[in-house]
Structures are given as C-alpha cells and as structure tokens.
Design an enzyme around this catalytic site. Structure first.
Site, mmCIF file in Angstrom:
data_model
loop_
_atom_site.group_PDB
_atom_site.id
_atom_site.type_symbol
_atom_site.label_atom_id
_atom_site.label_comp_id
_atom_site.label_asym_id
_atom_site.label_seq_id
_atom_site.Cartn_x
_atom_site.Cartn_y
_atom_site.Cartn_z
ATOM 1 N N GLY A 7 0.822 -1.211 0.000
ATOM 2 C CA GLY A 7 0.000 0.000 0.000
ATOM 3 C C GLY A 7 0.849 1.250 0.000
ATOM 4 C CB SER A 42 0.451 4.341 -4.546
ATOM 5 O OG SER A 42 -0.845 3.965 -4.111
ATOM 6 N N GLY A 60 -0.601 7.784 1.559
ATOM 7 C CA GLY A 60 -0.697 7.674 3.005
ATOM 8 C C GLY A 60 0.610 7.316 3.681
ATOM 9 C CB SER A 97 -3.905 -2.716 13.742
ATOM 10 O OG SER A 97 -5.251 -2.844 14.133
ATOM 11 C CE1 TYR A 128 -10.044 0.301 8.610
ATOM 12 C CE2 TYR A 128 -10.564 1.342 10.712
ATOM 13 C CZ TYR A 128 -9.672 1.098 9.679
ATOM 14 O OH TYR A 128 -8.409 1.629 9.731
ATOM 15 C CB ALA A 176 -14.610 -7.128 12.322
ATOM 16 C CE LYS A 184 -6.920 -1.545 9.380
ATOM 17 N NZ LYS A 184 -5.652 -1.821 8.682
ATOM 18 C CG PHE A 229 -1.775 9.979 11.608
ATOM 19 C CD1 PHE A 229 -0.565 10.634 11.775
ATOM 20 C CD2 PHE A 229 -2.194 9.087 12.583
ATOM 21 C CE1 PHE A 229 0.223 10.394 12.890
ATOM 22 C CE2 PHE A 229 -1.418 8.842 13.706
ATOM 23 C CZ PHE A 229 -0.194 9.507 13.866
ATOM 24 C CB THR A 261 -3.340 9.669 5.343
ATOM 25 O OG1 THR A 261 -4.501 9.042 5.918
ATOM 26 C CG2 THR A 261 -2.180 9.545 6.321
#
Length: 279
Positions: A11, A13, A15, A136, A150, A152, A154, A183, A185
């Site tokens: 992941g 590209s 954040g 997480s 979501y 669940a 994490k 954050f 992002t």
C-alpha cells in the site's frame, strides 16, 4: 540511520506507505514497494533508483504476493523488514453492508496481510532474523459507532500479530502491531474508504457518526511524516515493542479502553470464577 536494510512495504502509493517509502529511500535503504497500480506508485514516489523496486501486486492473490516477495529477495538478497500497510476503511452497520462489501474489506485488510506473512516467513526463517510490522488502527483496540466491519478487520490484525510474535520468536523474527489514530492522510477520501451502498434510515446514530468523521478529512491532528519516522525508528530497536500507539487520540482511547475492560471484567468476577466442577 544505521546499516542498510531491505524493506517490503504494501500500500505504498499513498498515506503512511508513501511517507515510509520516501523517507527510507532518502536514507539510502533498499525498498520494495507494492500497489495495485504500478504507474500510480511510480508517479507518487517520483524516483528511479537501484535501491527502489516498485511492484504491482494483488494482495488477495497469494501467488502474486509470493512472486513479489521472491523478486524482492532476488533484487536485494534478503528481506529484513515487512510493513503490512495496505488497507482501506469501510463504514456502515453490519446490516447495511453486503456480504460482498464485507468480504472485500477482509480480503485486503486481513487476508492480504496473511498472504504476505505466509510467503515471507520461509525467507525470514532461513536467515533467522526479520521484523514484521502490521499496521492496524486504534479501531482495532477500541471501536466506535458505525465502523463494525472495519473494526473487525483491525481487531483481527491485532490478534494475529499477538500470536505471530510468539510463533516466530524462536527464529529471531520480531513482530510489532501499530495502532494509529487520526492522521492527515487520504484515508477518508473515496479512494480509501467505502461507505455502505445500502443505507437504512433507522440507523441515525451510525450515519451521524460517519458524517462527523468524514467532515474531519484534512483536519486530523496527526502528521503522517512523523508517524512514518516513528515506525522506521522502532524497526531499528534491538527489542522493538509488540504494540505501538500513534497519536495522542490513539493513546487516550487505548487507556480509556483499558479502564473500561477492567471494570467490565470485575463486574461479574464471582460469576466468571464459578464455572469449575465441584465434588
């Protein structure tokens, strides 16, 4: 930064992933970075260098992941740090979210992480070293209204990381699970978050909580560059922590959850302990 290591980051590209890649490349580290779109990854990073290996990877495809891990090992002769960063948010009550929407989120947030771990461990076992860092969320420790699925995914990442740390300790492999708060992002934009397509009007509290969170996009307190630097720093510790909370909000939410858990457990202490056979 000390010695040169090889980092595998999913992941990458946008954040946290993009911040990690840029900081590591600037520090002269070897970086293999994955994204679903190779052109977007290359454009975002904006660097062509011998120590940068951009990879287009479908994390839901174990063979695809295995190929990327193999390419990284061939290019850099080992893999020292894996950062499972890829994932996306999903909002809605359980009733509102379809089976497909739910499974798609688990596919990336959980099974994508498992695919990377499963395929990289043979290399780390062989070299008797390594560090797996799973990203997480504070939602994986204490969840809020409207984000059940979501949370669940994490919570799953937290749980698998706890046990993974025990399972791989004998091979000299370290594990850390990172739980960021809010954050600044692109996590809350349409590319990174999915809101249930089927909305049920009666869930007013759920929708209100979602709308409130989405309104904070671009105004979150957390600085992703500082988060990336913190993750890199912990990877260089001789004894890295199992848990890393990132952000003042994450820290306070986790501490509140600890107090709440203790209260809930003690509330029925007598009943909990009264389960043994007698006689």
């Amino acid at each position: 930064m000390k010695n040169i290591r090889t980092w595998f980051i999913t992941g990458a590209s946008k954040g946290f992933g993009l911040s990690l890649v840029r900081q590591l490349l600037e520090a002269g580290q070897n970086v293999a970075a994955t994204s679903r779109n190779l052109d977007a990854l290359k454009a975002a990073v904006g660097v062509t260098a011998p120590n940068f290996l951009p990879l287009e990877v479908d994390l839901s495809n174990e063979d695809n992941v295995g190929c990327a891990i193999h390419q990284t090992n061939v290019a850099f002769n080992g893999i020292d740090v894996v950062i499972n960063n890829a994932g996306y948010g999903i909002g809605g009550s359980i009733e509102e979210l379809s089976d497909r929407e739910t499974r798609d989120c688990f596919e990336i947030n959980v099974f994508g992480t498992l695919n990377v771990i499963r395929t990289v461990m043979p290399y780390m076992r062989a070299q008797m070293s390594g560090h797996i860092i799973n990203i997480s969320s504070i939602a994986g420790i204490t969840a809020t209204t409207g984000w059940a699925v979501y949370a669940a995914t994490k919570f799953s990442v937290v749980g698998l990381s706890e046990v993974l740390a025990q399972d791989v300790a004998e091979f000299g492999v370290k594990v850390t699970v990172v739980a960021p708060g809010a954050f600044r992002t692109n996590f809350l934009n349409a590319e990174s978050i999915n809101i249930a397509q089927h909305r049920i009007g009666e869930y007013s509290a759920v929708h209100g909580a979602q709308d409130l969170m989405l309104q904070k996009d671009g105004r979150q307190d957390g600085d992703p560059e500082k988060a990336a630097a913190a993750i890199i720093e912990l990877a260089h510790l001789e004894n890295p922590p199992l848990y890393l909370l990132l952000g003042d909000d994450a820290y306070h939410r986790a501490m509140t959850k600890l107090d709440s858990l203790k209260s809930e457990y003690l509330l029925n202490e007598e009943l909990s302990k009264a389960m043994a056979y007698h006689g």
